[in-house]
Enzyme design. Structure first.
Site, short mmCIF file in Angstrom:
data_model
loop_
_atom_site.label_atom_id
_atom_site.label_comp_id
_atom_site.label_asym_id
_atom_site.label_seq_id
_atom_site.Cartn_x
_atom_site.Cartn_y
_atom_site.Cartn_z
N LEU A 1 7.69 78.04 40.22
CA LEU A 1 6.58 78.57 39.43
C LEU A 1 5.36 77.70 39.72
O LEU A 1 5.49 76.51 39.99
CB LEU A 1 6.90 78.51 37.93
CG LEU A 1 8.09 79.34 37.43
CD1 LEU A 1 8.31 79.07 35.94
CD2 LEU A 1 7.88 80.82 37.67
N ASP A 2 4.18 78.30 39.66
CA ASP A 2 2.96 77.52 39.82
C ASP A 2 2.87 76.45 38.73
O ASP A 2 3.46 76.59 37.65
CB ASP A 2 1.72 78.42 39.74
CG ASP A 2 1.61 79.37 40.91
OD1 ASP A 2 2.14 79.04 41.99
OD2 ASP A 2 1.00 80.44 40.75
N LYS A 3 2.12 75.41 38.99
CA LYS A 3 1.98 74.31 38.05
C LYS A 3 1.65 74.79 36.64
O LYS A 3 2.26 74.35 35.66
CB LYS A 3 0.89 73.35 38.54
CG LYS A 3 0.57 72.22 37.57
CD LYS A 3 -0.55 71.34 38.10
CE LYS A 3 -0.91 70.25 37.09
NZ LYS A 3 -2.02 69.38 37.58
N ARG B 1 -0.73 87.07 39.95
CA ARG B 1 -2.14 86.73 39.80
C ARG B 1 -3.01 87.59 40.72
O ARG B 1 -4.05 88.11 40.32
CB ARG B 1 -2.35 85.25 40.08
CG ARG B 1 -1.57 84.35 39.12
CD ARG B 1 -1.47 82.91 39.62
NE ARG B 1 -2.78 82.28 39.73
CZ ARG B 1 -2.97 81.09 40.28
NH1 ARG B 1 -1.95 80.42 40.80
NH2 ARG B 1 -4.18 80.58 40.34
#
Length: 338
Positions: A157-159, A262
């Site tokens: 997962l992205d930060k 996104r």
């Protein structure tokens, strides 16, 4: 030729561990090393260290040739030149160390774990984030993780994205989970808070290839595969709650491209709240991209049991929904593994 020594108490570059002991080795290049790259010649002189590690030391300024700091691993050396190398920890050499973290373990058995990752935590060590990552935490939590590539992490997962991740605890299970994800047998659903009132059908299927943004290589974008490199990507988007300023949607991934949700939401003119990279802006008190991996479902690779997990919304996400008057009823979002 190498002469070893140690040096303690000297100021150490802030990029490395300040309390570490430093070993200094003096060397002289031989006739056989004349014309070699510096990094390759050092491998001959200190063969117990990897070339990658020695390159890091060169780039950090810890290697001197003829009393001058050498910064380029590719520079050529000459026979009988003398120098020194300071053997000390680098950020990369310490990146894969165990750290004691209070990870939110949703499920654990001898074969795998499911972790609820908080927003702000990086998954893998990388420049600027050599410690405090999920990988460091897994190494501190589970001794078995040292024997697995990436400590058993099979997806990321992205930060600033919160939510559920599955992590393997054996190599066999890791390979099985990687294959299951590639075969789209792992169900992953996200909640996203996006700008703009939702119009039209409440269910949309976004089939739009994703690749590097031709105008900005730091971003991803929907691309034309006849013109630009990219990969097919599909996201199902379902409206959960609608408001004047924005909407809450459920996103179901069928592929796992970088920044897929996104990018696809931005392509629908509904960028995620606080996602400045793709056109969003902070709103409703939300300061990080409003994306939460709330549901994960798959068949256990060993027991064949159907596993189904849900993660409650983080506080910042719930507060943002309240600020916009949007309702979230988790039970209606359930899914079952195939």
């Amino acid at each position: 030729m190498i002469i070893s020594g140690t040096l303690e108490g000297e100021d150490i570059d802030p990029l490395v561990e300040a309390s570490a002991e430093v070993e200094i080795r003096q060397f002289e290049f031989s006739v056989a090393q004349h014309g070699m790259r510096l990094d390759r010649a050092l491998v001959d002189l200190v063969p117990e260290f990897s070339r990658n590690y020695l390159q890091q030391l060169i780039e950090l300024g810890f290697v001197r040739v003829n009393a001058q700091v050498a910064h380029k691993p590719a520079q050529k050396v000459k026979a009988f030149e003398v120098g020194s190398i300071e053997l000390r920890p680098t950020p990369q050499s310490q990146a894969f160390k165990a750290e004691d973290m209070n990870l939110d373990v949703v499920y654990q058995d001898p074969y795998l774990m499911v972790i609820n990752k908080p927003a702000g935590m990086v998954v893998h060590p990388a420049p600027g984030n050599w410690s405090g990552t999920l990988m460091n935490g897994l190494l501190g939590l589970d001794a078995q993780a040292f024997h697995l590539p990436r400590a058993g992490i099979v997806h990321r997962l992205d930060k600033d994205t919160s939510g559920l991740m599955v992590v393997a605890r054996t190599r066999t299970v890791m390979d099985a989970l990687v294959k299951a994800i590639a075969a789209r047998e792992v169900k992953r659903q996200y909640l996203a808070l996006a700008h703009g009132r939702w119009l039209g059908e409440s269910h949309r299927v976004v089939n739009a290839p994703i690749g590097r943004d031709p105008g900005n290589r730091l971003r991803m974008a929907v691309v034309d595969l006849d013109v630009h490199a990219g990969k097919t990507a599909q996201t199902d988007v379902d409206l959960i709650a609608n408001g004047v300023l924005g909407c809450l949607v459920k996103c179901t991934l069928h592929t796992g491209r970088t920044h897929q949700i996104r990018v696809h939401m931005a392509s629908l003119s509904h960028p995620l709240v606080a996602d400045s990279v793709y056109g969003g802006a902070p709103a409703a008190g939300m300061l990080r991209q409003a994306l939460h991996a709330f549901h994960l479902a798959f068949l256990h690779p060993v027991t064949n049991q159907a596993l189904n997990f849900s993660a409650c919304l983080p506080a910042d996400f719930s507060q943002a929904l309240n600020a916009w008057g949007l309702q979230y009823n988790q039970p209606i979002l359930s899914i079952e593994p195939n």
